[in-house]
Scaffold this motif. Structure first.
Motif, PDB file in Angstrom:
ATOM      1  N   MET A  91       0.829  -1.210   0.000  1.00 13.38           N
ATOM      2  CA  MET A  91       0.000   0.000   0.000  1.00 13.38           C
ATOM      3  C   MET A  91       0.860   1.255   0.000  1.00 13.38           C
ATOM      4  SD  MET A  91      -3.080  -0.878   2.569  1.00 13.38           S
ATOM      5  CE  MET A  91      -3.682  -2.535   2.691  1.00 13.38           C
ATOM      6  N   ARG A  92       1.985   1.196   0.722  1.00  4.05           N
ATOM      7  CA  ARG A  92       2.851   2.371   0.764  1.00  4.05           C
ATOM      8  C   ARG A  92       3.442   2.672  -0.603  1.00  4.05           C
ATOM      9  NH1 ARG A  92       1.955   5.496   3.983  1.00  4.05           N
ATOM     10  NH2 ARG A  92       3.415   6.690   2.812  1.00  4.05           N
ATOM     11  N   SER A  93       3.601   1.620  -1.412  1.00  2.19           N
ATOM     12  CA  SER A  93       4.242   1.872  -2.703  1.00  2.19           C
ATOM     13  C   SER A  93       3.241   2.369  -3.748  1.00  2.19           C
ATOM     14  CB  SER A  93       4.974   0.628  -3.199  1.00  2.19           C
ATOM     15  OG  SER A  93       4.054  -0.413  -3.370  1.00  2.19           O
ATOM     16  N   VAL A  94       1.976   2.471  -3.364  1.00  7.63           N
ATOM     17  CA  VAL A  94       1.021   3.125  -4.268  1.00  7.63           C
ATOM     18  C   VAL A  94       1.364   4.607  -4.300  1.00  7.63           C
ATOM     19  CG1 VAL A  94      -1.388   3.758  -4.582  1.00  7.63           C
ATOM     20  CG2 VAL A  94      -0.817   1.470  -3.808  1.00  7.63           C
ATOM     21  N   PRO A  95       1.583   5.153  -5.489  1.00  9.09           N
ATOM     22  CA  PRO A  95       2.072   6.529  -5.558  1.00  9.09           C
ATOM     23  C   PRO A  95       1.102   7.537  -4.953  1.00  9.09           C
ATOM     24  CG  PRO A  95       1.623   5.644  -7.759  1.00  9.09           C
ATOM     25  CD  PRO A  95       1.477   4.519  -6.812  1.00  9.09           C
ATOM     26  N   GLY A  96       1.662   8.573  -4.355  1.00  9.84           N
ATOM     27  CA  GLY A  96       0.865   9.566  -3.644  1.00  9.84           C
ATOM     28  C   GLY A  96      -0.132  10.286  -4.543  1.00  9.84           C
ATOM     29  N   TYR A  97       0.190  10.435  -5.833  1.00 11.40           N
ATOM     30  CA  TYR A  97      -0.718  11.221  -6.670  1.00 11.40           C
ATOM     31  C   TYR A  97      -2.078  10.536  -6.842  1.00 11.40           C
ATOM     32  CZ  TYR A  97       0.881   8.193 -10.528  1.00 11.40           C
ATOM     33  OH  TYR A  97       1.194   7.127 -11.317  1.00 11.40           O
ATOM     34  N   LEU A  98      -2.091   9.177  -6.730  1.00 14.39           N
ATOM     35  CA  LEU A  98      -3.384   8.501  -6.816  1.00 14.39           C
ATOM     36  C   LEU A  98      -4.253   8.898  -5.635  1.00 14.39           C
ATOM     37  CD1 LEU A  98      -2.613   4.874  -8.036  1.00 14.39           C
ATOM     38  CD2 LEU A  98      -3.660   6.767  -9.267  1.00 14.39           C
ATOM     39  N   ARG A  99      -3.623   8.930  -4.445  1.00 12.50           N
ATOM     40  CA  ARG A  99      -4.367   9.340  -3.250  1.00 12.50           C
ATOM     41  C   ARG A  99      -4.816  10.786  -3.381  1.00 12.50           C
ATOM     42  NH1 ARG A  99      -0.041   6.887  -0.985  1.00 12.50           N
ATOM     43  NH2 ARG A  99      -0.518   4.835  -0.214  1.00 12.50           N
ATOM     44  N   GLU A 100      -3.885  11.639  -3.816  1.00 14.81           N
ATOM     45  CA  GLU A 100      -4.217  13.057  -3.918  1.00 14.81           C
ATOM     46  C   GLU A 100      -5.377  13.269  -4.875  1.00 14.81           C
ATOM     47  OE1 GLU A 100      -0.568  14.985  -4.867  1.00 14.81           O
ATOM     48  OE2 GLU A 100       0.268  14.549  -2.882  1.00 14.81           O
ATOM     49  N   GLY A 101      -5.350  12.495  -5.977  1.00 15.52           N
ATOM     50  CA  GLY A 101      -6.444  12.593  -6.933  1.00 15.52           C
ATOM     51  C   GLY A 101      -7.768  12.287  -6.257  1.00 15.52           C
ATOM     52  N   SER A 102      -7.759  11.234  -5.444  1.00 13.90           N
ATOM     53  CA  SER A 102      -8.985  10.824  -4.767  1.00 13.90           C
ATOM     54  C   SER A 102      -9.419  11.866  -3.741  1.00 13.90           C
ATOM     55  CB  SER A 102      -8.752   9.469  -4.108  1.00 13.90           C
ATOM     56  OG  SER A 102      -9.770   9.190  -3.198  1.00 13.90           O
ATOM     57  N   PHE A 103      -8.455  12.354  -2.967  1.00 15.60           N
ATOM     58  CA  PHE A 103      -8.802  13.371  -1.964  1.00 15.60           C
ATOM     59  C   PHE A 103      -9.323  14.625  -2.645  1.00 15.60           C
ATOM     60  CE2 PHE A 103      -5.668  11.226   1.004  1.00 15.60           C
ATOM     61  CZ  PHE A 103      -6.679  10.726   1.810  1.00 15.60           C
ATOM     62  N   ALA A 104      -8.720  14.951  -3.790  1.00 14.30           N
ATOM     63  CA  ALA A 104      -9.124  16.159  -4.493  1.00 14.30           C
ATOM     64  C   ALA A 104     -10.565  16.054  -4.975  1.00 14.30           C
ATOM     65  CB  ALA A 104      -8.196  16.414  -5.679  1.00 14.30           C
ATOM     66  N   ARG A 159     -11.239   2.351  -2.086  1.00 19.42           N
ATOM     67  CA  ARG A 159     -11.583   2.407  -3.507  1.00 19.42           C
ATOM     68  C   ARG A 159     -10.353   2.666  -4.361  1.00 19.42           C
ATOM     69  NH1 ARG A 159     -16.980   5.422  -3.093  1.00 19.42           N
ATOM     70  NH2 ARG A 159     -18.094   3.970  -1.739  1.00 19.42           N
ATOM     71  N   VAL A 160      -9.292   3.210  -3.781  1.00 18.76           N
ATOM     72  CA  VAL A 160      -8.117   3.556  -4.589  1.00 18.76           C
ATOM     73  C   VAL A 160      -6.889   2.745  -4.176  1.00 18.76           C
ATOM     74  CG1 VAL A 160      -6.543   5.392  -5.282  1.00 18.76           C
ATOM     75  CG2 VAL A 160      -8.979   5.883  -4.993  1.00 18.76           C
ATOM     76  N   VAL A 161      -6.513   2.855  -2.899  1.00 21.49           N
ATOM     77  CA  VAL A 161      -5.233   2.277  -2.488  1.00 21.49           C
ATOM     78  C   VAL A 161      -5.262   0.750  -2.521  1.00 21.49           C
ATOM     79  CG1 VAL A 161      -3.551   2.138  -0.638  1.00 21.49           C
ATOM     80  CG2 VAL A 161      -4.720   4.294  -1.089  1.00 21.49           C
ATOM     81  N   ILE A 162      -6.281   0.164  -1.893  1.00 20.81           N
ATOM     82  CA  ILE A 162      -6.309  -1.304  -1.832  1.00 20.81           C
ATOM     83  C   ILE A 162      -6.414  -1.930  -3.232  1.00 20.81           C
ATOM     84  CG2 ILE A 162      -7.654  -3.287  -1.015  1.00 20.81           C
ATOM     85  CD1 ILE A 162      -7.994  -1.860   1.605  1.00 20.81           C
ATOM     86  N   PRO A 163      -7.312  -1.445  -4.106  1.00 24.73           N
ATOM     87  CA  PRO A 163      -7.307  -2.018  -5.466  1.00 24.73           C
ATOM     88  C   PRO A 163      -5.954  -1.856  -6.156  1.00 24.73           C
ATOM     89  CG  PRO A 163      -9.278  -0.708  -5.126  1.00 24.73           C
ATOM     90  CD  PRO A 163      -8.417  -0.488  -3.923  1.00 24.73           C
ATOM     91  N   ALA A 164      -5.324  -0.705  -5.964  1.00 26.98           N
ATOM     92  CA  ALA A 164      -4.042  -0.482  -6.642  1.00 26.98           C
ATOM     93  C   ALA A 164      -2.959  -1.390  -6.091  1.00 26.98           C
ATOM     94  CB  ALA A 164      -3.624   0.985  -6.502  1.00 26.98           C
TER      95      ALA A 164
END
Lengths: 261, 299, 314
Positions: free
Chosen positions: C190-203, C214-219
């Motif tokens: 999970m840590r290696s999922v890039p931050g921009y995916l999270r930021e996209g979701s938070f945004a 919906r984002v980190v675990i699937p990725a």
């Protein structure tokens, strides 16, 4: 074809050198140029022009990686040996041609051990000689006064600029005939950069220097000869003053006037 | 809209609590485990317990042969696994060309780590005990555990070496170092923290391993010590102890816990406590070393 | 002809390819590489050794017992006067314990991993992770003791008719034991999922919970699968906990409240006795070991395909 100036001593000569990382595209395309003894030669050009690749041919760094096919020669004087030849051991080339990298990369050892590493590799055992060389190299690199009281502390304690001068001292300790500098100030602040530039001008009394730089002002300030490269071709080579004031090629002119790069 | 936001906040909170609960549950289990062993077993640990052989009488029994056995087996394991593991790690990281042989070796190491430890015991029984006639000895046990922990050492060695930036390698080569000089002067010293950590963790795993040693037929009732390695006459050193039968701490504990009498369970708890503290201390040391090296060398 | 430089370095000159210094250096470097290669290759020999011994020692077994009987018979009594060789009870015991263990480890491990990766800062992580990993460092024989002497009596207070040896408590303890294997690997993924995916979701206005699930675990699914597979391998191969706490009676049942025997426990049981080399009992532990290896391998292959199918590239 570049004319060789008969009034100067040659240290090395690049002859029709071509090089490619993979089979498809040539990164260097039949480059020829002289490297004069105790002069500073600057390699300039936009990113991807092959200047760093050319520099890394001089100490056979490409031999460390897969697919290395050098075509052409780099002749080292006075022996007139082609240092790219398969019969020449890259280790012996590197023992005569030192290199300083873009980012300061001191070993995580003491300052002293960093400077004398080249001597250790060459099997030098005599302590007095090693200490003497260490001091001399640090003085040449203008670092002696700053570190003479803490030679045994870790090199990683030094600032970035000091680390880069330490790397220069490390390369100088074995008295190389040619010193390769690969954008040596790109990771440094302006004051450290000025320091290193002064150093280069000081050093050329003893050693032949080839420097790759992105900074045109730096090339103009420190070098005697400049080679402008573009897409693997050597476009123009000549005395620095001529290249910067009266370039022969249109591309050189647009590059040094900042129209691309 | 307000309702929706509040709902999501509540979900967030509930999940955070679930996460906290999971962690606390796991860590509390560890604490309970330690406390349980401590309350049952601590009172049993005394000088006699450490210096007596096992016995039919629970109160007289001790773990002398077990801890000496563990020590001897660990010596063999460390002696075999550490050099081979580090060498293999260095080869795979620095030398191995990208070809099918390397791919096989790498795949194989990943898979070895997932093979149940008891299969190593079965292999050792068939190969070391019967085919090579090494007997149910300290040597066999040490070799078995060495093979078991080899993948751990290889993997940590590779990871530690990989963490060293390429610029350091290039700096060493540019100074005229040969490949081996570069490895010996730079890669090995700079990765030592990680490698030592891996070695300690792997040994702490080996010291608690029971199943493969039971499989090779380690006796559980040993009322003697291995032959002394030091002789009073020439050649002064003897390797006879390698061929001796043995028991180790976890097997001794298993033996005691399998008996119906509660008195033996106290002995088991005491042994378990010692074993547990040993592994926890080893892991603690490993973590401390990793932490210190990380502070000392920054890339 | 231009002048050429006179000075050469005193420390080194070029030597011919046959120069003794170079020959020596070449020889040394080659020998070192050879030694290192042999070390790396030896790991392959271990695998070859395991497969070779397991297969060669199992083969004679099938001269006595047919494969059909082995796979369909529902009793495993090789040491009785009238022996029966059906592997099913042992496989059943193994799968049942593994199932109970995963019931504990997968939720707790995944939740811990998500919590550590998405809800805490690096300081907390740096402290909690090593502590959690200590759970995997505890010797399994100690866990066995814990299951038998602590967990079973505790469970008996809740479930009065729980037998003294049972699958439930062994499975629960194995589950706790493998939490760190799952949480640690899953957290890494999970840590290696890039931050921009999270930021996209938070945004987009997603909450932490939504972002995690919906984002980190699937990725990170591919890495999380590896974590589960490692957990399953550990649970299947776990020996001491079941040998101590689950009783050593082959039992063709899916009831976790009863005693049962796993493949590993059977091997331990036989090894503790004194079976002569070459007897059918001796061969039977190799057959059991081979079955165990095949089962582990099967789960790994399944995991491999799952990983391949759901690999997200970023």
């Amino acid at each position: 074809m570049v004319e060789v100036n008969p009034n100067l001593q040659l240290r090395a000569e690049v002859k029709n050198l071509s090089f490619s990382y993979s089979t498809e595209k040539k990164v260097l395309n039949s480059v020829s140029m002289p490297i004069y003894d105790t002069k500073v030669t600057a390699l300039i050009g936009p990113s991807g022009c092959g200047k760093t690749t050319l520099l890394r041919c001089f100490n056979r760094m490409h031999d460390l990686y897969k697919v290395k096919e050098y075509q052409g020669e780099i002749t080292l004087y006075p022996e007139q040996m082609n240092i790219l030849s398969k019969d020449i051991d890259p280790i012996e080339v590197r023992m005569r041609i030192g290199m300083v990298f873009q980012k300061p990369n001191p070993f995580p050892k003491t300052i002293f051990e960093n400077v004398v590493y080249g001597l250790r590799v060459r099997g030098v055992k005599k302590t007095s000689f090693i200490q003497e060389r260490c001091e001399k190299a640090l003085q040449q690199a203008g670092l002696w006064d700053e570190v003479k009281d803490r030679l045994n502390s870790s090199a990683q304690m030094l600032s970035g600029g000091q680390q880069q001068r330490l790397c220069i001292a490390r390369a100088l300790a074995t008295e190389p005939e040619v010193l390769l500098l690969d954008e040596p100030t790109s990771a440094l602040d302006p004051i450290s950069t000025a320091h290193v530039e002064e150093l280069i001008i000081e050093l050329k009394k003893d050693v032949t220097i080839v420097i790759v730089t992105h900074n045109l002002h730096q090339a103009a300030r420190v070098s005697d000869y400049t080679a402008f490269m573009y897409l693997g071709d050597l476009i123009e080579y000549g005395p620095t003053t001529k290249i910067f004031t009266n370039p022969a090629d249109k591309r050189t002119e647009s590059y040094i006037t900042g129209r691309f790069g | 809209m307000q309702q929706e936001v509040r709902n999501r906040k509540r979900k967030d909170l509930i999940f955070a609590l679930a996460g906290l609960f999971s962690l606390v549950f796991a860590i509390c289990t560890l604490l309970v485990l330690v406390l349980d062993l401590w309350t049952t077993g601590f009172g049993r640990i005394d000088y006699n317990f450490l210096t007596s052989f096992p016995s039919r009488f629970p109160a007289k029994a001790g773990i002398l042969s077990a801890w000496v056995g563990s020590l001897c087996v660990m010596l063999v394991t460390a002696f075999v696994a550490i050099p081979i593991g580090i060498a293999a790690g260095v080869y795979l990281e620095e030398y191995a060309p990208k070809n099918w042989l390397t791919t096989i070796i790498e795949l194989n190491i990943t898979n070895l780590a997932g093979i149940p430890s008891i299969t190593f015991g079965l292999m050792a029984l068939g190969l070391f005990v019967y085919k090579l006639q090494l007997g149910q000895s300290i040597l066999t046990a040490g070799l078995t555990l060495a093979l078991l922990i080899l993948p751990i050492i290889i993997v940590t060695t590779r990871e530690s070496i990989r963490a060293i930036p390429g610029t350091i390698r290039e700096a060493a080569y540019a100074m005229g170092a040969s490949k081996w000089q570069m490895i010996q002067h730079h890669l090995l010293p700079y990765s030592a923290g990680g490698i030592i950590t891996g070695v300690i963790i792997s040994l702490s795993r080996a010291i608690g391993e029971t199943a493969p040693l039971i499989t090779i037929g380690a006796l559980t009732f040993i009322a003697f010590l291995p032959t002394s390695p030091i002789l009073h006459e020439a050649p002064f050193i003897s390797f006879q102890w390698l061929k001796d039968s043995f028991t180790v701490l976890p097997i001794q504990m298993f033996n005691w816990v399998s008996r119906p009498q509660a008195e033996f369970h106290v002995n088991a708890a005491a042994t378990g406590l010692i074993l547990l503290l040993l592994t926890l201390v080893m892991n603690g040391i490993a973590i401390a070393i990793r932490y210190r090296f990380r502070k000392k060398i920054k890339w | 002809m231009a002048n050429t430089a006179k000075k050469t370095s005193k420390l080194s000159t070029f030597t011919s390819a046959n120069h003794p210094v170079r020959r020596m250096r070449r020889f040394r470097e080659m020998m070192i590489e050879l030694v290192l290669f042999l070390a790396a290759a030896s790991s392959v020999l271990v695998t070859v050794g395991i497969v070779w011994i397991l297969v060669s020692e199992s083969l004679p077994f099938f001269q006595t017992v047919s494969l059909v009987e082995f796979l369909t018979e529902t009793q495993w009594t090789p040491l009785f006067a009238e022996p029966k060789y059906g592997i099913l009870p042992l496989v059943c015991g193994t799968l049942l314990t593994t199932f109970v263990a995963l019931l504990v480890a997968i939720p707790l491990g995944t939740i811990s991993a998500t919590f550590l990766s998405e809800y805490t800062n690096s300081t907390v992580r740096e402290i909690v992770k090593p502590v959690l990993e200590l759970l995997a460092a505890v010797p399994t024989v100690v866990y066995g003791y814990f299951a038998l002497i602590f967990v079973t009596p505790l469970l008996q207070k809740i479930i009065p008719d729980l037998s003294g040896f049972n699958v439930l408590s062994a499975g629960l303890v194995i589950g706790i034991m493998i939490i760190p294997y799952i949480s640690s690997l899953a957290e890494d993924a999970m840590r290696s999922v890039p931050g921009y995916l999270r930021e996209g979701s938070f945004a987009m206005g997603a909450s932490r919970f939504q972002t995690s699930f919906r984002v980190v675990i699937p990725a990170a699914f591919s890495g999380i699968t590896s974590a589960y597979i490692l957990g399953i391998s550990r649970a299947i191969g776990e020996t001491m906990v079941v040998a101590i706490a689950a009783g050593m009676q082959p039992n063709f049942t899916l009831n976790p409240l009863q005693p049962a025997e796993t493949i590993t426990a059977y091997i331990v049981q036989v090894s503790m006795g004194d079976l002569p080399h070459g007897s059918i009992g001796y061969q039977s532990i190799y057959v059991a070991g081979l079955t165990l290896l095949v089962m582990t391998l099967m789960f790994n292959v399944i995991g491999y395909y799952l990983k391949k199918k759901y690999r997200e590239s970023y």
